[in-house]
Design a protein around this motif. Structure first.
Motif, PDB file in Angstrom:
ATOM      1  N   GLY A   1      27.977  49.937  58.118  1.00 20.77           N
ATOM      2  CA  GLY A   1      28.705  49.962  56.849  1.00 20.77           C
ATOM      3  C   GLY A   1      30.119  49.461  57.054  1.00 20.77           C
ATOM      4  O   GLY A   1      30.479  48.976  58.128  1.00 20.77           O
ATOM      5  N   ARG A   2      30.897  49.574  56.019  1.00 23.52           N
ATOM      6  CA  ARG A   2      32.285  49.122  56.087  1.00 23.52           C
ATOM      7  C   ARG A   2      33.150  50.123  55.350  1.00 23.52           C
ATOM      8  O   ARG A   2      32.868  50.489  54.210  1.00 23.52           O
ATOM      9  CB  ARG A   2      32.422  47.721  55.479  1.00 23.52           C
ATOM     10  N   GLY A   3      34.201  50.600  56.010  1.00 25.98           N
ATOM     11  CA  GLY A   3      35.110  51.560  55.416  1.00 25.98           C
ATOM     12  C   GLY A   3      36.504  50.994  55.297  1.00 25.98           C
ATOM     13  O   GLY A   3      36.738  49.806  55.562  1.00 25.98           O
ATOM     14  N   PRO A   4      37.483  51.815  54.913  1.00 29.20           N
ATOM     15  CA  PRO A   4      38.858  51.321  54.742  1.00 29.20           C
ATOM     16  C   PRO A   4      39.484  50.818  56.030  1.00 29.20           C
ATOM     17  O   PRO A   4      40.402  49.996  56.005  1.00 29.20           O
ATOM     18  CB  PRO A   4      39.609  52.556  54.210  1.00 29.20           C
ATOM     19  N   ASP A   5      38.975  51.271  57.177  1.00 30.62           N
ATOM     20  CA  ASP A   5      39.542  50.851  58.460  1.00 30.62           C
ATOM     21  C   ASP A   5      38.682  49.812  59.168  1.00 30.62           C
ATOM     22  O   ASP A   5      38.868  49.538  60.352  1.00 30.62           O
ATOM     23  CB  ASP A   5      39.712  52.075  59.372  1.00 30.62           C
ATOM     24  N   GLY A   6      37.728  49.240  58.441  1.00 32.98           N
ATOM     25  CA  GLY A   6      36.885  48.213  59.050  1.00 32.98           C
ATOM     26  C   GLY A   6      35.440  48.647  59.137  1.00 32.98           C
ATOM     27  O   GLY A   6      34.983  49.522  58.393  1.00 32.98           O
ATOM     28  N   TYR A   7      34.720  48.062  60.065  1.00 33.51           N
ATOM     29  CA  TYR A   7      33.295  48.336  60.187  1.00 33.51           C
ATOM     30  C   TYR A   7      33.041  49.769  60.638  1.00 33.51           C
ATOM     31  O   TYR A   7      33.776  50.322  61.471  1.00 33.51           O
ATOM     32  CB  TYR A   7      32.635  47.383  61.185  1.00 33.51           C
ATOM     33  N   VAL A   8      31.978  50.348  60.097  1.00 28.54           N
ATOM     34  CA  VAL A   8      31.472  51.624  60.584  1.00 28.54           C
ATOM     35  C   VAL A   8      30.400  51.298  61.619  1.00 28.54           C
ATOM     36  O   VAL A   8      29.440  50.583  61.325  1.00 28.54           O
ATOM     37  CB  VAL A   8      30.876  52.469  59.441  1.00 28.54           C
TER      38      VAL A   8
ATOM     39  N   ARG B   1      25.376  40.331  53.661  1.00 31.42           N
ATOM     40  CA  ARG B   1      25.863  41.533  52.977  1.00 31.42           C
ATOM     41  C   ARG B   1      26.328  42.581  53.982  1.00 31.42           C
ATOM     42  O   ARG B   1      27.346  43.248  53.781  1.00 31.42           O
ATOM     43  CB  ARG B   1      24.770  42.100  52.072  1.00 31.42           C
ATOM     44  N   ARG B   2      25.583  42.736  55.057  1.00 27.99           N
ATOM     45  CA  ARG B   2      25.933  43.755  56.043  1.00 27.99           C
ATOM     46  C   ARG B   2      27.220  43.417  56.787  1.00 27.99           C
ATOM     47  O   ARG B   2      28.029  44.296  57.064  1.00 27.99           O
ATOM     48  CB  ARG B   2      24.798  43.948  57.038  1.00 27.99           C
ATOM     49  N   CYS B   3      27.402  42.153  57.145  1.00 28.19           N
ATOM     50  CA  CYS B   3      28.617  41.807  57.893  1.00 28.19           C
ATOM     51  C   CYS B   3      29.809  41.591  56.967  1.00 28.19           C
ATOM     52  O   CYS B   3      30.956  41.626  57.416  1.00 28.19           O
ATOM     53  CB  CYS B   3      28.390  40.583  58.769  1.00 28.19           C
ATOM     54  N   GLY B   4      29.551  41.375  55.672  1.00 25.89           N
ATOM     55  CA  GLY B   4      30.635  41.224  54.707  1.00 25.89           C
ATOM     56  C   GLY B   4      31.362  39.900  54.771  1.00 25.89           C
ATOM     57  O   GLY B   4      32.438  39.746  54.180  1.00 25.89           O
TER      58      GLY B   4
ATOM     59  N   ARG C   1      25.098  29.978  46.041  1.00 23.88           N
ATOM     60  CA  ARG C   1      24.767  30.158  44.615  1.00 23.88           C
ATOM     61  C   ARG C   1      24.390  31.597  44.308  1.00 23.88           C
ATOM     62  O   ARG C   1      24.536  32.058  43.168  1.00 23.88           O
ATOM     63  CB  ARG C   1      23.638  29.209  44.210  1.00 23.88           C
ATOM     64  N   ASP C   2      23.906  32.324  45.312  1.00 25.90           N
ATOM     65  CA  ASP C   2      23.585  33.739  45.128  1.00 25.90           C
ATOM     66  C   ASP C   2      24.834  34.619  45.100  1.00 25.90           C
ATOM     67  O   ASP C   2      24.734  35.842  44.952  1.00 25.90           O
ATOM     68  CB  ASP C   2      22.661  34.225  46.251  1.00 25.90           C
ATOM     69  N   GLY C   3      25.992  33.994  45.289  1.00 24.28           N
ATOM     70  CA  GLY C   3      27.249  34.742  45.233  1.00 24.28           C
ATOM     71  C   GLY C   3      27.601  35.485  46.502  1.00 24.28           C
ATOM     72  O   GLY C   3      28.458  36.375  46.492  1.00 24.28           O
ATOM     73  N   LEU C   4      26.981  35.112  47.624  1.00 27.61           N
ATOM     74  CA  LEU C   4      27.191  35.856  48.867  1.00 27.61           C
ATOM     75  C   LEU C   4      28.428  35.409  49.632  1.00 27.61           C
ATOM     76  O   LEU C   4      28.915  36.138  50.504  1.00 27.61           O
ATOM     77  CB  LEU C   4      25.949  35.723  49.759  1.00 27.61           C
ATOM     78  N   VAL C   5      28.947  34.203  49.364  1.00 27.90           N
ATOM     79  CA  VAL C   5      30.138  33.715  50.045  1.00 27.90           C
ATOM     80  C   VAL C   5      31.060  33.037  49.041  1.00 27.90           C
ATOM     81  O   VAL C   5      30.626  32.575  47.987  1.00 27.90           O
ATOM     82  CB  VAL C   5      29.788  32.731  51.183  1.00 27.90           C
TER      83      VAL C   5
ATOM     84  N   ALA D   1      30.825  33.964  59.066  1.00 27.02           N
ATOM     85  CA  ALA D   1      29.435  33.643  59.375  1.00 27.02           C
ATOM     86  C   ALA D   1      29.332  32.190  59.841  1.00 27.02           C
ATOM     87  O   ALA D   1      29.987  31.308  59.276  1.00 27.02           O
ATOM     88  CB  ALA D   1      28.551  33.871  58.158  1.00 27.02           C
ATOM     89  N   LEU D   2      28.510  31.958  60.854  1.00 26.23           N
ATOM     90  CA  LEU D   2      28.299  30.612  61.383  1.00 26.23           C
ATOM     91  C   LEU D   2      26.801  30.347  61.451  1.00 26.23           C
ATOM     92  O   LEU D   2      26.068  31.067  62.138  1.00 26.23           O
ATOM     93  CB  LEU D   2      28.916  30.461  62.775  1.00 26.23           C
ATOM     94  N   MET D   3      26.343  29.326  60.733  1.00 21.75           N
ATOM     95  CA  MET D   3      24.911  29.026  60.641  1.00 21.75           C
ATOM     96  C   MET D   3      24.712  27.529  60.817  1.00 21.75           C
ATOM     97  O   MET D   3      24.881  26.750  59.889  1.00 21.75           O
ATOM     98  CB  MET D   3      24.365  29.497  59.281  1.00 21.75           C
ATOM     99  N   SER D   4      24.368  27.144  62.040  1.00 22.53           N
ATOM    100  CA  SER D   4      24.248  25.711  62.324  1.00 22.53           C
ATOM    101  C   SER D   4      23.592  25.512  63.670  1.00 22.53           C
ATOM    102  O   SER D   4      23.766  26.336  64.580  1.00 22.53           O
ATOM    103  CB  SER D   4      25.635  25.058  62.343  1.00 22.53           C
TER     104      SER D   4
END
Length: 629
Positions: A430-437, A132-135, A159-163, A93-96
């Protein structure tokens, strides 16, 4: 492949057929955005790639990097990400706001994993949902010296535990020592430059991306109120950048100005990736970009100083620039590009008269990577946003109630559909064993993308827009989902129904306005609801300019909300205000004609017609005048 195969003649409308006679796969395009950067560094290692301005006021004090230095910086940042556990299928994620390090970090994220740019202006709740969606477990973000508000948001998300890791960006030209960073429980925090300093600048340690691998996921407006993440492959981005680079707009001597934020696909594709093909110098605005008031004060002198030939911006930027006297020699400015929202005729004509430069219009959307059509200023086609780009096909369709499509004859107005190498891979669901759905969510059929835009395509492949089938509000190129405004207003205990639409605006193209109904005995006013929504809407740009209380919202015969009636009311309100000072206006009538709203202004004399025209030419709306008999 030879350079001749990579660069066909593409200077006129007639060149399209000859270009497409050669399959795209025979053109020898780089396999990934990293391969594109590596090619530039090999060919022009000592040529200046970037001049990043600390701010508009410091336009003579850029931080510059050659193509060789840029590749070395990308290697360092990508190797740090690899060390942190980022692999090919992992998002970063890039936020700037824009700065020198964000440019490098974005390219590095696409090398080590997948770039997931975020608009820092979104609410913390909205940003949390996107994470959460991009993981993404690594967040690259502006630090306290670059953007304090963004830094506060980043700390809250951590602090929310997202990263798990927060990599902090410094200003392009720090004023003294950087502020020390706090410790966050369970989260690694550090300045990106410091942590990457010891990383290998010569080669990337991980697996190199392939054409079908995901390069980026961009959040984009939808119609459900939930954030959508559109996935781009490396092949998508390289192909779209090449289509733009192949045109006559860009040559090796073209200096490009970049002022749009990097969480927008236009900034990434048009002003970062496209210039890599021909080794062009890009001058990047400071963190405020086109929102920097100091920038406009010096803009024409910047054009002369850097010999800027091309730029990309939304219509409001060009409208603002016409208010500043041209106090320099700007003959280098040959290709100012405009897109993202409808271009009013008065803005086009006013900019050309003010500068002598003709705006190059374009059309595109995130789901088709970025650009799908462009104009040729030398051969204007009035009413068109351009000819389709090579290897992209555009047609019109009719979409039935059950979602099935029917092709329409050429020249017939319908929903525009696009196919070709720039059509996105789908939305992240979503996200599965082979990556993004990934799922097209009803927008993809047999390789064709339903754009949601209305228009027609003429025999030469020129696209003519006729409005939007979807309900998105486009404010200065920023997509706003009306559902998030409506959900916010419906959370008020006295609101029983809500609907948001776009109202034409001279400065932003459109602004959101809302209409509500209230519970029996309600006492809240429209102004109070506007203020209430402003403090709670997830995206600040979506805060409604007005909230109008109605007895009931307009509906169709079968009880469905009829948004055109609200758009008609919003348009009439805007025109009432805009034309209030003009004498001789008898009536303002708004009607739905086909797929668009048309304003008819009845005036008393032809002299009044001219006064009305001077005002309404500044809007991107359909209108006519009639003299009262």
């Amino acid at each position: 492949m030879t350079e001749q195969a990579l660069w066909p003649r593409y200077a006129t409308l007639a060149d399209l057929a000859a270009i497409e006679a050669v399959p795209l796969e025979s053109r020898g395009l780089p396999e990934s955005t990293y391969a594109l950067l590596s090619r530039a560094a090999r060919r022009w290692p000592d040529r200046t790639a970037l001049s990043v301005l600390p701010s508009g006021a410091q336009w003579r004090e850029p931080r510059q990097r050659t193509f060789g230095q840029l590749l070395a910086d990308v290697h360092r940042h990508a190797n740090l990400l690899h060390e942190l556990g980022v692999r090919r299928g992992d998002a970063v994620a890039l936020m700037s706001p824009n700065c020198a390090e964000l440019i490098t970090a974005t390219l590095a994220a696409q090398l080590a994993g997948i770039a997931a740019p975020l608009g820092a202006g979104l609410s913390r709740q909205h940003l949390g949902e996107l994470l959460r969606r991009c993981g993404a477990r690594v967040l690259v973000t502006a630090g306290p010296d670059l953007a304090p508000a963004t830094w506060d948001t980043a700390q809250a998300l951590a602090r929310d535990g997202l990263v798990d890791t927060v990599l902090v960006l410094a200003p392009t030209a720090p004023a003294g020592a950087l502020q020390p960073l706090p410790q966050l429980d369970g989260v690694r925090v550090g300045y990106l430059a410091d942590l990457a300093a010891a990383a290998n600048p010569s080669v990337f340690a991980g697996d190199l991306p392939r054409p079908g691998d995901l390069a980026a996921i961009f959040h984009t407006g939808g119609t459900t109120g939930a954030p959508k993440l559109a996935a781009h492959t490396h092949a998508n981005e390289v192909a779209d950048a090449w289509m733009l680079a192949a045109g006559s707009v860009f040559d090796e001597q073209t200096v490009v100005f970049a002022g749009l934020p990097l969480f927008h696909v236009n900034a990434l594709v048009v002003t970062l990736l496209t210039p890599l093909f021909k080794g062009q110098h890009v001058v990047w605005a400071g963190p405020l970009g086109y929102r920097d008031p100091d920038l406009y004060q010096v803009f024409w002198r910047m054009v002369e100083h850097y010999r800027i030939a091309a730029m990309s911006a939304v219509p409001t930027v060009y409208a603002t620039l016409t208010k500043y006297p041209v106090d320099a020699v700007i003959t280098s400015l040959r290709h100012p590009m405009v897109g993202a929202s409808p271009l009013p005729a008065a803005v086009r004509e006013g900019f050309q008269k003010h500068t002598g430069s003709t705006l190059v219009e374009g059309y595109g959307l995130t789901e088709a990577t970025c650009a799908s059509a462009r104009t040729f200023p030398e051969t204007p086609r009035p009413g068109s946003v351009g000819q389709r780009l090579p290897y992209q096909q555009i047609k019109t369709i009719a979409v039935a109630a059950d979602g099935t499509w029917r092709d329409l004859p050429a020249g017939t107005t319908g929903v525009l559909a696009i196919s070709g190498p720039t059509v996105f891979a789908g939305y992240v669901t979503g996200r599965g064993p082979d990556g993004y759905v990934l799922d097209g969510l009803g927008k993809l059929t047999d390789g064709w993308l339903d754009t949601g835009d209305l228009g027609h395509v003429d025999a030469d492949g020129h696209v003519h827009l006729a409005g939007r089938a979807k309900d998105l509000i486009i404010r200065g190129g920023h997509n706003i989902d009306p559902a998030i405004i409506e959900a916010t207003l419906l959370a008020h205990p006295q609101v029983t129904a809500a609907s948001a639409v776009g109202r034409p605006d001279l400065h932003a193209g459109e602004v959101p306005v809302a209409y509500v109904t209230l519970a029996a005995g309600a006492t809240v006013t429209g102004q109070q609801l506007r203020d209430w929504a402003r403090d709670r809407v997830p995206d600040p740009a979506a805060a409604p300019k007005t909230v109008t209380v109605l007895d009931e919202l307009p509906t169709t015969a079968v009880g469905k909300l009829y948004r055109p009636a609200l758009r008609m009311d919003a348009l009439r309100a805007e025109l009432d205000a805009a034309l209030r000072g003009i004498a001789g206006i008898h009536d303002i009538h708004i009607a739905v004609e086909g797929s668009r709203l048309v304003a008819t202004i009845t005036v008393q004399t032809t002299a009044h017609q001219a006064a009305v025209k001077a005002v309404l030419d500044r809007y991107a709306i359909a209108w006519r005048t009639e003299v009262k008999q």
